[in-house]
Design a protein around this motif. Structure first.
Motif, mmCIF file in Angstrom:
data_model
loop_
_atom_site.group_PDB
_atom_site.id
_atom_site.type_symbol
_atom_site.label_atom_id
_atom_site.label_comp_id
_atom_site.label_asym_id
_atom_site.label_seq_id
_atom_site.Cartn_x
_atom_site.Cartn_y
_atom_site.Cartn_z
ATOM 1 N N ARG A 1 2.888 -17.858 -18.549
ATOM 2 C CA ARG A 1 1.591 -17.676 -17.986
ATOM 3 C C ARG A 1 1.273 -16.506 -17.340
ATOM 4 N N GLN A 2 2.338 -15.730 -16.735
ATOM 5 C CA GLN A 2 2.234 -14.523 -16.102
ATOM 6 C C GLN A 2 1.674 -13.449 -17.052
ATOM 7 N N ILE A 3 2.358 -13.511 -18.351
ATOM 8 C CA ILE A 3 1.752 -12.350 -19.234
ATOM 9 C C ILE A 3 0.542 -12.626 -19.912
ATOM 10 N N ASN A 4 0.131 -13.895 -20.066
ATOM 11 C CA ASN A 4 -1.202 -14.246 -20.546
ATOM 12 C C ASN A 4 -2.267 -13.996 -19.455
ATOM 13 N N ASP A 5 -2.025 -14.504 -18.291
ATOM 14 C CA ASP A 5 -2.884 -14.299 -17.166
ATOM 15 C C ASP A 5 -3.192 -12.627 -16.949
ATOM 16 N N LEU A 6 -2.245 -11.884 -17.038
ATOM 17 C CA LEU A 6 -2.139 -10.570 -16.531
ATOM 18 C C LEU A 6 -3.195 -10.013 -17.549
ATOM 19 N N ILE A 7 -2.910 -10.119 -18.876
ATOM 20 C CA ILE A 7 -3.728 -9.425 -20.228
ATOM 21 C C ILE A 7 -5.191 -9.847 -19.970
ATOM 22 N N GLN A 8 -5.422 -11.253 -19.878
ATOM 23 C CA GLN A 8 -6.624 -11.668 -19.695
ATOM 24 C C GLN A 8 -7.439 -11.101 -18.317
ATOM 25 N N SER A 9 -6.702 -11.146 -17.194
ATOM 26 C CA SER A 9 -7.319 -10.557 -15.952
ATOM 27 C C SER A 9 -7.812 -9.250 -16.037
ATOM 28 N N LEU A 10 -7.086 -8.400 -16.917
ATOM 29 C CA LEU A 10 -7.240 -6.837 -16.884
ATOM 30 C C LEU A 10 -8.458 -6.735 -17.978
ATOM 31 N N ASN A 11 -8.961 -7.640 -18.444
ATOM 32 C CA ASN A 11 -9.883 -7.721 -19.503
ATOM 33 C C ASN A 11 -9.411 -6.936 -21.037
ATOM 34 N N ILE A 12 -8.216 -7.229 -21.194
ATOM 35 C CA ILE A 12 -7.776 -6.440 -22.406
ATOM 36 C C ILE A 12 -7.977 -7.373 -23.682
ATOM 37 N N THR A 13 -8.697 -6.894 -24.543
ATOM 38 C CA THR A 13 -9.416 -7.612 -25.601
ATOM 39 C C THR A 13 -8.661 -6.943 -26.956
ATOM 40 N N GLU A 14 -8.521 -5.813 -27.051
ATOM 41 C CA GLU A 14 -8.108 -5.366 -28.069
ATOM 42 C C GLU A 14 -6.462 -5.837 -28.730
ATOM 43 N N SER B 1 0.686 -1.329 -0.189
ATOM 44 C CA SER B 1 -0.027 0.130 -0.020
ATOM 45 C C SER B 1 0.906 1.373 0.045
ATOM 46 N N THR B 2 2.296 1.029 0.203
ATOM 47 C CA THR B 2 3.097 2.249 0.472
ATOM 48 C C THR B 2 3.869 2.451 -0.742
ATOM 49 N N LEU B 3 3.497 1.446 -1.717
ATOM 50 C CA LEU B 3 4.495 1.280 -2.809
ATOM 51 C C LEU B 3 3.805 1.873 -4.211
ATOM 52 N N ARG B 4 4.344 2.332 -5.101
ATOM 53 C CA ARG B 4 3.758 2.665 -6.304
ATOM 54 C C ARG B 4 3.435 1.582 -6.990
ATOM 55 N N GLY B 5 2.415 1.900 -7.791
ATOM 56 C CA GLY B 5 2.025 0.749 -8.970
ATOM 57 C C GLY B 5 0.454 0.153 -8.517
ATOM 58 N N SER B 6 -0.030 -0.754 -9.395
ATOM 59 C CA SER B 6 -1.097 -1.644 -9.041
ATOM 60 C C SER B 6 -0.728 -2.983 -8.834
ATOM 61 N N TYR B 7 -1.592 -3.970 -8.075
ATOM 62 C CA TYR B 7 -1.241 -5.298 -7.895
ATOM 63 C C TYR B 7 -2.435 -6.021 -8.119
ATOM 64 N N ILE B 8 -2.184 -7.085 -8.609
ATOM 65 C CA ILE B 8 -3.335 -8.144 -9.052
ATOM 66 C C ILE B 8 -2.960 -9.494 -8.810
ATOM 67 N N GLU B 9 -3.892 -10.433 -8.327
ATOM 68 C CA GLU B 9 -3.627 -11.635 -8.080
ATOM 69 C C GLU B 9 -3.723 -12.603 -9.053
ATOM 70 N N LEU B 10 -2.781 -13.317 -9.617
ATOM 71 C CA LEU B 10 -2.683 -14.276 -10.747
ATOM 72 C C LEU B 10 -2.606 -15.281 -10.452
ATOM 73 N N PHE B 11 -2.680 -16.490 -11.284
ATOM 74 C CA PHE B 11 -2.540 -17.983 -10.904
ATOM 75 C C PHE B 11 -1.350 -18.359 -10.118
ATOM 76 N N ASP B 12 -0.312 -17.455 -10.404
ATOM 77 C CA ASP B 12 0.766 -17.966 -9.703
ATOM 78 C C ASP B 12 1.171 -17.046 -8.415
ATOM 79 N N GLY B 13 0.547 -16.000 -8.364
ATOM 80 C CA GLY B 13 0.782 -14.976 -7.229
ATOM 81 C C GLY B 13 0.328 -13.688 -7.511
ATOM 82 N N VAL B 14 0.924 -12.687 -6.954
ATOM 83 C CA VAL B 14 0.507 -11.316 -7.272
ATOM 84 C C VAL B 14 1.635 -10.671 -7.933
#
Length: 298
Positions: free
Chosen positions: A98-111, A19-32
């Motif tokens: 898997r990380q890059i695939n999960d990230l793009i899918q989890s952010l609902n990026i379809t374009e 919470s004190t660090l820059r950026g956003s965080y998302i839980e994916l299959f293997d971790g945050v």
């Protein structure tokens, strides 16, 4: 290699820490995963993939120029880097793809995306493109790995988990410092790079993550991947540093023959082309994207 926490890694991640660090965080299959999706909301999206040691901050000066050009950017720290989770497992090709695939899918990026990768990140980017060619508008790679011969020392490390663990725990920081000294041709931003890396190395499992990656990620003999990307017909651009000591420019001709890029550029710098020549690289990227934009400019 058995998971370990090295001396000096006295911090760990949690909700209060992040919470004190820059950026956003998302839980994916293997971790945050630590990421930033920034820039004009209407802009085409550029995904930038970093190399062996760098966090997403590596791209800061590049993304600033891309934002000014009307582009939106997605940067992220690979597992074990920046403020992404340190995985207590194997850092192999499958994990990073898997990380890059999960990230793009989890952010609902379809374009359709424009994908950029540097060094080891170029291999991750190319693998993503080879699997998702229909959803990629362009590919840019800088100082790509995958064509140099595997050193004897690395072959020995890969032959024994116990040897790899011993070397990583006892000599890892010295080896990383030597690697870092070879990254830049122009030392003007050396202190900035060192501070960026040392910040991330304070977190538990960082040294393990880098050396397990070296042991298990396929950094060499990737000619088949280059050919697969060429066969995908995704427009590509190749950028290389003239004085690159990590992925030597001696491999440039082979990369051109395998990849068949639409454009190829050699810049006066070392290995970390996007870091040393941020504005030049960003200008090349935005100009290349403009040629391959999926949107009408009329």
């Amino acid at each position: 290699m058995k998971y370990f926490v090295a001396q000096g890694e006295d911090r760990n991640f949690g909700i209060s820490t992040r919470s004190t660090l820059r950026g956003s965080y998302i839980e994916l299959f293997d971790g945050v995963t630590h990421y930033e999706l920034l820039g004009p909301e209407a802009g085409e999206i550029v995904v930038l993939v970093g190399g062996l040691t760098v966090p997403l901050f590596y791209w800061d000066q590049v993304v600033a120029v891309l934002h000014d050009a009307g582009l939106r950017t997605l940067t992220y720290s690979s597992y074990g880097r920046g403020y992404s989770d340190r995985i207590r497992g194997t850092y192999d090709d499958a994990l990073f793809i898997r990380q890059i695939n999960d990230l793009i899918q989890s952010l609902n990026i379809t374009e359709p995306l424009h994908v950029v990768g540097a060094s080891m990140g170029a291999l991750i980017a190319m693998e993503y493109v080879s699997q998702n060619a229909v959803s990629v508008s362009s590919l840019t790679i800088a100082g790509p790995a995958g064509l140099a011969k595997k050193p004897l020392a690395l072959r020995l490390l890969q032959s024994s988990d116990s040897l790899a663990g011993f070397v990583a725990k006892n000599f890892g920081r010295k080896l990383l410092a030597k690697h870092e000294s070879n990254d830049l041709g122009d030392r003007a931003r050396a202190a900035e790079l060192s501070a960026m890396l040392q910040d991330a190395y304070q977190y538990e499992g960082s040294l393990y993550a880098v050396f397990d990656t070296v042991q298990h990620f396929n950094l060499f003999n990737r000619t088949a991947l280059y050919k697969a990307v060429s066969a995908s017909y995704v427009p590509s651009m190749l950028i290389w540093g003239k004085d690159d000591l990590v992925t030597p420019i001696d491999n440039l001709d082979e990369a051109r023959d395998l990849l068949q890029p639409e454009q190829s550029h050699v810049l006066e710098c070392g290995h970390m082309v996007p870091f040393e020549r941020s504005r030049d690289v960003a200008n090349l990227i935005q100009a290349f994207i403009k040629i391959h934009s999926m949107r009408s400019t009329s």
